[in-house]
Design a protein around this motif. Sequence first.
Motif, PDB file in Angstrom:
ATOM      1  N   HIS A 126     -25.866  -3.657   7.879  1.00  0.00           N
ATOM      2  CA  HIS A 126     -24.976  -4.625   8.542  1.00  0.00           C
ATOM      3  C   HIS A 126     -24.675  -5.824   7.647  1.00  0.00           C
ATOM      4  CE1 HIS A 126     -26.495  -3.011  12.680  1.00  0.00           C
ATOM      5  NE2 HIS A 126     -25.664  -2.184  12.084  1.00  0.00           N
ATOM      6  N   ALA A 127     -25.615  -6.166   6.758  1.00  0.00           N
ATOM      7  CA  ALA A 127     -25.408  -7.302   5.847  1.00  0.00           C
ATOM      8  C   ALA A 127     -24.264  -7.050   4.877  1.00  0.00           C
ATOM      9  CB  ALA A 127     -26.690  -7.601   5.069  1.00  0.00           C
ATOM     10  N   ASN A 128     -23.926  -5.772   4.659  1.00  0.00           N
ATOM     11  CA  ASN A 128     -22.814  -5.457   3.765  1.00  0.00           C
ATOM     12  C   ASN A 128     -21.642  -4.846   4.544  1.00  0.00           C
ATOM     13  OD1 ASN A 128     -21.682  -5.541   1.182  1.00  0.00           O
ATOM     14  ND2 ASN A 128     -22.360  -3.465   0.662  1.00  0.00           N
ATOM     15  N   VAL A 172     -20.639  -1.787  -1.799  1.00  0.00           N
ATOM     16  CA  VAL A 172     -21.447  -0.559  -1.722  1.00  0.00           C
ATOM     17  C   VAL A 172     -22.908  -0.874  -2.009  1.00  0.00           C
ATOM     18  CG1 VAL A 172     -21.009   0.058  -4.157  1.00  0.00           C
ATOM     19  CG2 VAL A 172     -21.594   1.848  -2.518  1.00  0.00           C
ATOM     20  N   THR A 173     -23.782  -0.145  -1.347  1.00  0.00           N
ATOM     21  CA  THR A 173     -25.194  -0.357  -1.583  1.00  0.00           C
ATOM     22  C   THR A 173     -25.671   0.476  -2.780  1.00  0.00           C
ATOM     23  OG1 THR A 173     -27.379  -0.426  -0.552  1.00  0.00           O
ATOM     24  CG2 THR A 173     -26.013   1.466   0.008  1.00  0.00           C
ATOM     25  N   GLY A 174     -26.578  -0.096  -3.552  1.00  0.00           N
ATOM     26  CA  GLY A 174     -27.165   0.659  -4.662  1.00  0.00           C
ATOM     27  C   GLY A 174     -28.027   1.792  -4.140  1.00  0.00           C
ATOM     28  N   SER A 176     -29.362   3.368  -0.135  1.00  0.00           N
ATOM     29  CA  SER A 176     -29.347   3.248   1.327  1.00  0.00           C
ATOM     30  C   SER A 176     -30.732   2.923   1.859  1.00  0.00           C
ATOM     31  CB  SER A 176     -28.855   4.549   1.954  1.00  0.00           C
ATOM     32  OG  SER A 176     -29.266   4.635   3.305  1.00  0.00           O
ATOM     33  N   ASN A 177     -30.804   1.975   2.793  1.00  0.00           N
ATOM     34  CA  ASN A 177     -32.104   1.602   3.356  1.00  0.00           C
ATOM     35  C   ASN A 177     -32.565   2.582   4.431  1.00  0.00           C
ATOM     36  OD1 ASN A 177     -29.999   0.524   5.069  1.00  0.00           O
ATOM     37  ND2 ASN A 177     -31.585  -0.582   6.179  1.00  0.00           N
ATOM     38  N   VAL A 178     -31.761   3.596   4.744  1.00  0.00           N
ATOM     39  CA  VAL A 178     -32.157   4.600   5.739  1.00  0.00           C
ATOM     40  C   VAL A 178     -32.220   5.996   5.103  1.00  0.00           C
ATOM     41  CG1 VAL A 178     -31.528   5.746   7.894  1.00  0.00           C
ATOM     42  CG2 VAL A 178     -31.209   3.270   7.643  1.00  0.00           C
ATOM     43  N   VAL A 201     -22.240  -4.912  -5.351  1.00  0.00           N
ATOM     44  CA  VAL A 201     -23.352  -3.993  -5.104  1.00  0.00           C
ATOM     45  C   VAL A 201     -24.434  -4.711  -4.307  1.00  0.00           C
ATOM     46  CG1 VAL A 201     -25.152  -2.574  -6.162  1.00  0.00           C
ATOM     47  CG2 VAL A 201     -22.872  -2.695  -7.203  1.00  0.00           C
ATOM     48  N   ASP A 202     -24.792  -4.115  -3.175  1.00  0.00           N
ATOM     49  CA  ASP A 202     -25.926  -4.588  -2.394  1.00  0.00           C
ATOM     50  C   ASP A 202     -27.176  -3.960  -3.013  1.00  0.00           C
ATOM     51  OD1 ASP A 202     -28.021  -4.849  -0.639  1.00  0.00           O
ATOM     52  OD2 ASP A 202     -26.897  -4.243   1.140  1.00  0.00           O
ATOM     53  N   GLY A 203     -27.890  -4.781  -3.772  1.00  0.00           N
ATOM     54  CA  GLY A 203     -29.053  -4.274  -4.511  1.00  0.00           C
ATOM     55  C   GLY A 203     -30.379  -4.490  -3.785  1.00  0.00           C
ATOM     56  N   ALA A 204     -30.320  -4.795  -2.484  1.00  0.00           N
ATOM     57  CA  ALA A 204     -31.559  -5.115  -1.755  1.00  0.00           C
ATOM     58  C   ALA A 204     -32.601  -4.009  -1.914  1.00  0.00           C
ATOM     59  CB  ALA A 204     -31.264  -5.351  -0.269  1.00  0.00           C
ATOM     60  N   GLN A 205     -32.148  -2.760  -1.829  1.00  0.00           N
ATOM     61  CA  GLN A 205     -33.100  -1.645  -1.930  1.00  0.00           C
ATOM     62  C   GLN A 205     -33.189  -1.072  -3.337  1.00  0.00           C
ATOM     63  OE1 GLN A 205     -35.173  -0.769   0.427  1.00  0.00           O
ATOM     64  NE2 GLN A 205     -34.272  -1.913   2.111  1.00  0.00           N
ATOM     65  N   SER A 206     -32.147  -1.231  -4.141  1.00  0.00           N
ATOM     66  CA  SER A 206     -32.156  -0.581  -5.455  1.00  0.00           C
ATOM     67  C   SER A 206     -32.838  -1.427  -6.530  1.00  0.00           C
ATOM     68  CB  SER A 206     -30.727  -0.230  -5.895  1.00  0.00           C
ATOM     69  OG  SER A 206     -29.900  -1.375  -5.878  1.00  0.00           O
ATOM     70  N   PHE A 224     -29.485  -9.355  -4.289  1.00  0.00           N
ATOM     71  CA  PHE A 224     -30.788  -8.781  -3.912  1.00  0.00           C
ATOM     72  C   PHE A 224     -31.690  -9.855  -3.321  1.00  0.00           C
ATOM     73  CE2 PHE A 224     -33.868 -10.046  -7.207  1.00  0.00           C
ATOM     74  CZ  PHE A 224     -33.055 -10.415  -8.278  1.00  0.00           C
ATOM     75  N   SER A 225     -32.782  -9.387  -2.705  1.00  0.00           N
ATOM     76  CA  SER A 225     -33.718 -10.271  -2.002  1.00  0.00           C
ATOM     77  C   SER A 225     -35.056 -10.312  -2.710  1.00  0.00           C
ATOM     78  CB  SER A 225     -33.959  -9.765  -0.572  1.00  0.00           C
ATOM     79  OG  SER A 225     -32.783  -9.828   0.180  1.00  0.00           O
ATOM     80  N   GLY A 226     -35.641 -11.501  -2.824  1.00  0.00           N
ATOM     81  CA  GLY A 226     -36.944 -11.637  -3.458  1.00  0.00           C
ATOM     82  C   GLY A 226     -38.054 -10.898  -2.725  1.00  0.00           C
ATOM     83  N   HIS A 227     -38.002 -10.925  -1.397  1.00  0.00           N
ATOM     84  CA  HIS A 227     -39.141 -10.400  -0.633  1.00  0.00           C
ATOM     85  C   HIS A 227     -39.263  -8.889  -0.692  1.00  0.00           C
ATOM     86  CE1 HIS A 227     -36.986  -8.878   3.017  1.00  0.00           C
ATOM     87  NE2 HIS A 227     -36.063  -9.714   2.593  1.00  0.00           N
ATOM     88  N   LYS A 228     -38.203  -8.209  -1.140  1.00  0.00           N
ATOM     89  CA  LYS A 228     -38.285  -6.748  -1.268  1.00  0.00           C
ATOM     90  C   LYS A 228     -38.704  -6.339  -2.679  1.00  0.00           C
ATOM     91  CE  LYS A 228     -34.651  -6.051   2.148  1.00  0.00           C
ATOM     92  NZ  LYS A 228     -35.180  -5.454   3.377  1.00  0.00           N
ATOM     93  N   ILE A 229     -38.843  -7.317  -3.579  1.00  0.00           N
ATOM     94  CA  ILE A 229     -39.291  -7.028  -4.940  1.00  0.00           C
ATOM     95  C   ILE A 229     -40.594  -7.785  -5.201  1.00  0.00           C
ATOM     96  CG2 ILE A 229     -37.644  -8.709  -5.975  1.00  0.00           C
ATOM     97  CD1 ILE A 229     -37.422  -6.751  -8.397  1.00  0.00           C
TER      98      ILE A 229
HETATM   99  N1  PMP Z   1     -29.015  -4.654   2.434  1.00  0.00           N
HETATM  100  C1  PMP Z   1     -29.921  -3.683   2.520  1.00  0.00           C
HETATM  101  C2  PMP Z   1     -29.599  -2.323   1.983  1.00  0.00           C
HETATM  102  C3  PMP Z   1     -31.169  -3.951   3.095  1.00  0.00           C
HETATM  103  O1  PMP Z   1     -32.074  -2.984   3.195  1.00  0.00           O
HETATM  104  C4  PMP Z   1     -31.438  -5.258   3.570  1.00  0.00           C
HETATM  105  C5  PMP Z   1     -32.779  -5.613   4.188  1.00  0.00           C
HETATM  106  N2  PMP Z   1     -33.148  -4.803   5.257  1.00  0.00           N
HETATM  107  C6  PMP Z   1     -30.452  -6.230   3.448  1.00  0.00           C
HETATM  108  C7  PMP Z   1     -29.256  -5.892   2.876  1.00  0.00           C
HETATM  109  C8  PMP Z   1     -30.642  -7.626   3.938  1.00  0.00           C
HETATM  110  O2  PMP Z   1     -31.612  -8.275   3.191  1.00  0.00           O
HETATM  111  P1  PMP Z   1     -32.154  -9.724   3.653  1.00  0.00           P
HETATM  112  O3  PMP Z   1     -32.554  -9.557   5.102  1.00  0.00           O
HETATM  113  O4  PMP Z   1     -33.316  -9.966   2.774  1.00  0.00           O
HETATM  114  O5  PMP Z   1     -31.048 -10.680   3.490  1.00  0.00           O
END
Ligand code: PMP
Length: 411
Positions: A126-128, A172-174, A176-178, A201-206, A224-229
Amino acid sequence: QPTLDVSAVRNDFPILGKPLAEGRPLIYLDNGATTQKPQCVIDKVTECYENYNANVHRGVHTLGDQVTTELENARETVQNLLNTAAVEEVIFTAGTTAAINLVAHGWARKFLSAGDEILVNLMEHHANLVPWQQAAAATGATLRYLPLTPDGRLDLTRLDEVLTEKTKLVAVTGMSNVLGTINPIDELARRAHAVGAVILVDGAQSVPHQPVDVQASDIDFLAFSGHKIYGPTGIGVLYGKAALLNAMDPFLGGGNMIRYVYEDRFEPADLPAKFEAGTLPIAQAIALGTAIDYVTDLGFEAIAAQEHQLTVRAQERLAEIPGLRIFGPAPEHKGSIVSFAVEGLHSHDMGELLDRKGVEIRVGHHCTMPLHDWLQVSSTSRASFAFYNTLEEVDALAEAILYARKVFRLA
Ligand code: PMP
């Protein structure tokens, strides 16, 4: 192939040695939601507050200089991680969501208008998606969807239908989180640029799991997000090409983002301050640098090898379980995420029953409702692995799912 000493690495993460209540072992398989923190990251946060706590870029005093140096070192660490051309192309944000919204406001609202198209796809978080829906509503642009293949990859054979001269942005996501699908970013960047579009590129997962080179891949924006790395929460990064960032409007207004303020107007500061209004999450940004140093010291090759092994084992073990459906492509096309559903067992029951065995997974729609509609399920269960997970933990996941089936008296 480089390998990891997993038990040594586990010792770097204090939480992994702490059983849950009632002596249940912690089997943490929710790394897609957030990763655990190594001691060095925890220590760095403490070090900031204990030794050089001050605001950055403001002081003419010693502490201010010290903390500013630390913060700018962290920015350089991010630059090296992504191989950005210039350090000021690294903008600190609150996370991936904030970074994408920054582009949706600063770039999309300025440069999109009626008739323009934004290319997305059904596997986006949803963030992208939502920021582009909002930007489309504000500008008159429209969203187009690149179809997925039945196994949950982008269907590039359909790209010509939806990527046209009208396309101004490919989001596009790098990874998929699912589904775990790893997307062909280099090719998408080439194809986007061929029609004059930019790629985000949504690099949150990649980014936490594979090396990225924004120049080699010719990526325009990357979040990208710090807490996922393995870093703190509250900090993330937007990379953007300097030419794009310079052309954009600032998103948030306030202190630090200005060169000069008059009674009726302002001149924005140069990059990166232009997009860093207010006080940054300073300790978090500095400790993000430590987290990145930690993963780059382990090495992405070794990390990927360990995580791939876990993914393959999970797919094998879960495929043996009656009534279990795995979503997403075969392991060679995906990162370390395995989402599944078991016939007759709601994912929320699954999550609770697995928790009884200490197995922590995520259940629900994982902020991907359009994807779940496409999969024709209301929710899924997701195990997501990090390099500190073990094959024994994957086996424990399979055993716990079998236990959950038994509780529900599934034959
Ligand atoms: N994009 C993807 C692919 C994610 O997995 C996530 C986190 N679940 C986000 C975006 C959002 O990241 P954040 O909540 O850290 O902003």
